[in-house]
Design an enzyme around this catalytic site. Structure first.
Site, PDB file in Angstrom:
ATOM      1  N   LYS A  95      -3.261 -17.734  65.608  1.00 55.23           N
ATOM      2  CA  LYS A  95      -3.227 -18.464  66.810  1.00 55.23           C
ATOM      3  C   LYS A  95      -3.948 -17.444  67.606  1.00 55.23           C
ATOM      4  O   LYS A  95      -3.829 -16.287  67.773  1.00 55.23           O
ATOM      5  CB  LYS A  95      -1.970 -18.773  67.199  1.00 55.23           C
ATOM      6  CG  LYS A  95      -1.837 -19.366  68.795  1.00 55.23           C
ATOM      7  CD  LYS A  95      -0.315 -19.821  68.950  1.00 55.23           C
ATOM      8  CE  LYS A  95      -0.203 -20.434  70.362  1.00 55.23           C
ATOM      9  NZ  LYS A  95       1.159 -20.826  70.610  1.00 55.23           N
ATOM     10  N   SER A 170       2.330 -25.387  71.710  1.00 54.96           N
ATOM     11  CA  SER A 170       1.069 -25.087  72.005  1.00 54.96           C
ATOM     12  C   SER A 170       0.096 -24.627  70.727  1.00 54.96           C
ATOM     13  O   SER A 170      -1.002 -24.407  70.920  1.00 54.96           O
ATOM     14  CB  SER A 170       1.268 -23.996  73.012  1.00 54.96           C
ATOM     15  OG  SER A 170       1.701 -22.737  72.548  1.00 54.96           O
ATOM     16  N   SER A 194       6.845 -24.252  70.576  1.00 52.48           N
ATOM     17  CA  SER A 194       5.533 -24.082  70.077  1.00 52.48           C
ATOM     18  C   SER A 194       5.001 -24.123  68.765  1.00 52.48           C
ATOM     19  O   SER A 194       4.007 -24.287  68.551  1.00 52.48           O
ATOM     20  CB  SER A 194       4.432 -23.474  71.165  1.00 52.48           C
ATOM     21  OG  SER A 194       4.268 -23.720  72.267  1.00 52.48           O
TER      22      SER A 194
END
Ligand code: GLN
Length: 502
Positions: A95, A170, A194
């Site tokens: 990420k 997210s 997330s």
């Protein structure tokens, strides 16, 4: 595919054999690498080709095949030299909240466009030292703020199950990437859900460890008392295979827990006999999609049939989780994001009158609407006159929420809840920030209490999108949580289903 030499043998690897590897488990890939049925370079190339072929998902923000292949060649050398570990040569994508030396680190913000970090985040470094090969950096909500990956400055990410649906946020690049078979596993970060929510929206298994267990060093900060690194993969078994190499005490992170890492696979064979499950019944009421509720009931029935007992528990304070979370998280975000002033690093406006004007313009141009909104909320709740009314009160209620979990954990080993009220939603359906914030109601309580959580697939909605279930455990019970998830996955095949066309 070219023939490949293994020692003095030359084994042709067919295209089909490579395609078969796409959704292989980490354990299976590891076995194949050690047996030299496939090389790390071939594996890396295979996933790089898939990343290229599925660019329309917009899952990746930075791909640098040369850097990936250099890591893969190193892994092959280790395997050849006989000093490889079980993860050597396994591809992973990170990420874009983790800083990386060889790939740009942007937190999906214009503020950090093109930023090259001089060092790797501890999580990235540890996984690389274990021999994992980085495939690139994954799209996400800007500074990890969001629930649908619609807040990225570099465009939204599509859900491989349905291109009109969000992949969750997210960590939406992470979920889309693994669900589409562009990497076998990916890192994510979970501040208020997330990892768990995107895992649930894409039929994956996600683990958010206990706060403080993985290092936050090199994770671009959103809300420091909540930010936790974790993994998204196809199964609990895969999460367990990698988690041990990413967590552990880090003197560079002041909230790192000084506790040795462990073998997170050790409970995979444990079964459900004698396991006590708590269900906060009041969470299962209004607002919950009936098909989600029915799938969760099926999980509970299955666990009962496997020897577990299910009891009702009460967590009334947890219902205040959303307002408490958004006060605390925004307060911390407003403080953390104050470092982006155009002076030291990050975006700087091209034209300005004086230093104040430079800071104002740089921040105005660099931040998107969601970080701006949160900076405003956070600054407000921390301001003189409102601090006691909002921030202090939220901290007190946070404490009560954390305490409230102690009692049920005297009686149960795991708490089972929905991850979200429904499945992945259509783009734009949660555009109103308040409705987006409210959608975090099931995930924020564990975050506020610092507890570990796992999300795993447990059904398919009539709308064709995956349904997930959440397991919450006591601090440091990741191994048991993954064992409980694995027990379900050993008798069901939801985690083995993949979206059509991938
Ligand atoms: N959806 C939550 C938020 O927008 C959680 C985000 C996260 O866990 N990073 O803050």
């Amino acid at each position: 595919m070219l023939p490949r030499s293994a020692g003095d043998r030359v084994i042709p690897v067919s295209e089909n054999a490579m395609e078969d590897l796409t959704f292989s488990s980490v354990t299976e890939l590891s076995r194949k690498l050690q047996a030299r049925e496939v090389s790390a370079v071939e594996l890396a190339r295979h996933y790089l080709d898939r990343i290229e072929a599925h660019r329309d998902l917009n899952a990746f923000l930075d791909v640098r095949p040369e850097a990936t292949l250099a890591e893969a060649r190193e892994a092959d050398e280790r395997i050849a030299a006989g000093n490889a570990g079980p993860l050597t040569g396994i591809p992973i994508a990170h990420k874009d909240i983790f800083v990386t030396k060889n790939w740009a680190s942007t937190a999906a913000s214009k503020m950090l466009e093109g930023y090259m970090s001089p060092f790797d985040a501890t999580v990235v470094r540890k996984l690389r030292e274990a021999g994992m090969v980085c495939l690139g950096k994954l799209n996400c909500d800007e500074f990890a703020m969001g629930s649908g990956n619609e807040n990225s400055a570099y465009g939204r990410v599509h859900n491989p199950w349905d291109p009109n649906a969000v992949p969750g946020g997210s960590s939406g690049g992470s979920s889309a990437c693994v669900a589409a078979g562009l990497a076998p596993i990916a890192t994510g970060t979970d501040t208020g859900g997330s990892i768990r929510e995107p895992a649930s929206f894409t039929g994956l298994t996600g683990v958010k460890p206990t706060y403080g267990r993985p290092s936050r060093f090199g994770m671009i900060a959103f809300a420091s008392s909540l930010d936790t690194a974790g993994l998204l993969a196809h199964s609990a078994e895969d999460c367990a295979a990698v988690l041990g190499s990413m967590v552990g005490f880090d003197p560079a992170d002041s909230t790192s827990v000084d506790r040795p890492t462990e073998d997170f696979s050790r409970s995979l064979t444990q079964g459900m006999e004698g396991i006590r499950i708590g269900v906060p019944r009041s969470w299962m009421g209004k607002g919950l999609d009936p098909e989600v509720a029915a799938s969760i009931d099926k999980v509970l029935d299955t666990y009962r049939a496997m020897g577990a007992t299910v009891v009702d528990i009460e967590l009334p304070m947890a219902e205040l989780g959303v307002p408490v979370y958004y006060v605390v998280a925004c307060a911390e975000a407003s403080s953390n994001l104050s470092r982006f002033d155009g002076v030291r690093y990050g975006h700087r406006a091209a034209e300005y009158e004086d230093i104040l004007d430079m800071i104002k313009k740089s921040r105005d141009e660099g931040f998107g609407p969601e970080p701006k909104r949160r900076i405003m909320i956070g600054t407000y709740v921390l301001s003189h006159g409102y601090y006691d009314a909002y921030y202090l009160k939220a901290q007190r209620v946070r404490r009560l929420i954390a305490k409230e979990f102690h009692d049920p954990f005297r009686k149960v080993d795991v708490i089972v809840t929905p991850v979200t009220t429904g499945t992945a939603y259509d783009f734009g359906a949660n555009a109103d920030p308040v409705s987006a914030y409210l959608s975090d109601l099931y995930t924020v309580p564990a975050s506020l209490a610092g507890l570990p959580g796992v999300a795993m697939p447990c059904g398919m909605h009539s709308n064709g999108r995956p349904i997930g279930v959440q397991l919450i455990g006591e601090n440091f019970s990741e191994a048991r949580l993954l064992g409980i998830a694995h027990a379900w996955q050993s008798v069901t095949d939801w985690h083995l289903r993949h979206p059509a066309g991938y």
